[in-house]
Design a protein around this motif. Structure first.
Motif, mmCIF file in Angstrom:
data_model
loop_
_atom_site.group_PDB
_atom_site.id
_atom_site.type_symbol
_atom_site.label_atom_id
_atom_site.label_comp_id
_atom_site.label_asym_id
_atom_site.label_seq_id
_atom_site.Cartn_x
_atom_site.Cartn_y
_atom_site.Cartn_z
ATOM 1 N N ALA A 121 0.818 -1.220 0.000
ATOM 2 C CA ALA A 121 0.000 0.000 0.000
ATOM 3 C C ALA A 121 0.849 1.265 0.000
ATOM 4 C CB ALA A 121 -0.933 0.007 1.209
ATOM 5 N N VAL A 122 2.093 1.179 0.493
ATOM 6 C CA VAL A 122 2.959 2.364 0.501
ATOM 7 C C VAL A 122 4.139 2.192 -0.457
ATOM 8 C CG1 VAL A 122 2.314 3.081 2.825
ATOM 9 C CG2 VAL A 122 4.247 1.529 2.526
ATOM 10 N N GLY A 123 4.002 1.217 -1.359
ATOM 11 C CA GLY A 123 5.021 1.073 -2.397
ATOM 12 C C GLY A 123 6.094 0.058 -2.112
ATOM 13 N N GLY A 124 5.957 -0.654 -1.007
ATOM 14 C CA GLY A 124 6.937 -1.696 -0.707
ATOM 15 C C GLY A 124 6.639 -2.961 -1.474
ATOM 16 N N VAL A 125 7.670 -3.764 -1.738
ATOM 17 C CA VAL A 125 7.488 -5.018 -2.476
ATOM 18 C C VAL A 125 7.930 -6.165 -1.580
ATOM 19 C CG1 VAL A 125 8.090 -6.338 -4.524
ATOM 20 C CG2 VAL A 125 7.900 -3.856 -4.672
#
Length: 200
Positions: free
Chosen positions: A192-196
């Motif tokens: 949701a905050v761009g982490g993978v």
């Protein structure tokens, strides 16, 4: 490395468990840690604020106003209320899910989501919004809202330990039968905050 985290929300959102997981992860990483909790009428959806201080050089468990590096807001209005704790340039992760207080239900006050959102945008330099409750339901149960929020925090790479370490502590803390759901919740928070996530 030092990091001060304030977690604010209302009773029933898993605020206290989240703070204990952050603290346990710090201890297992060999860091000194201090915690404080103010739970008020938490059983009736009252305000809950937890404070976690990681790293050396802290001489008390309470984070002074303007001292927190991170504000983890489990509920939108409580995120706004907790802003006084945040330092200039600090990071805010805000759950956009609303839990209306009794005064709103009784018609004694109003809850203006748009105004709260705008205020956060105007008052912070580093702000991340996510509907953690919806993501928790996607993972399997709204009760994993706190784990979604921890996943989001881990993805920003500002903790004094890595995301995999925090995820391991989450899964070690949760009962075995709930680990798969909580692993999904953690990954959804990261995304949701761009982490993978490295693994699902």
């Amino acid at each position: 490395m030092r990091l001060d985290v304030v977690i604010t929300g209302v009773g029933g959102q898993g605020n206290v468990l989240a703070s204990r997981i952050l603290a346990r992860a710090a201890m297992e990483a060999g860091l000194p840690v201090l915690t404080s909790e103010a739970i008020g009428m938490a059983q009736r959806e009252g305000v809950v604020m937890s404070q976690v201080r990681m790293g050396s050089g802290n001489y008390g468990a309470l984070i002074p106003d303007g001292g927190a590096d991170v504000l983890l807001g489990f509920e939108l209005a409580e995120t706004v209320r907790g802003l006084t704790k945040l330092k200039r340039g600090g990071v805010v992760i805000a759950n956009t899910h609303n839990i209306h207080p009794v005064s709103v239900s009784l018609g004694l006050s109003q809850y203006d989501r748009r105004q709260l959102t705008s205020f956060l945008q105007e008052s912070t330099e580093s702000l991340y919004f996510l509907d953690a409750a919806a993501l928790a339901e996607q993972a399997g149960t709204i009760k994993t809202t706190n784990i979604v929020m921890l996943g989001a925090l881990s993805a920003l790479r500002i903790l004094p330990y890595d995301a995999d370490h925090l995820k391991k502590v989450v899964l070690d803390t949760i009962p075995p039968g709930l680990r798969e759901i909580n692993q999904r919740a953690f990954a959804l928070g990261q995304e949701a905050v761009g982490g993978v996530p490295k693994c699902q």
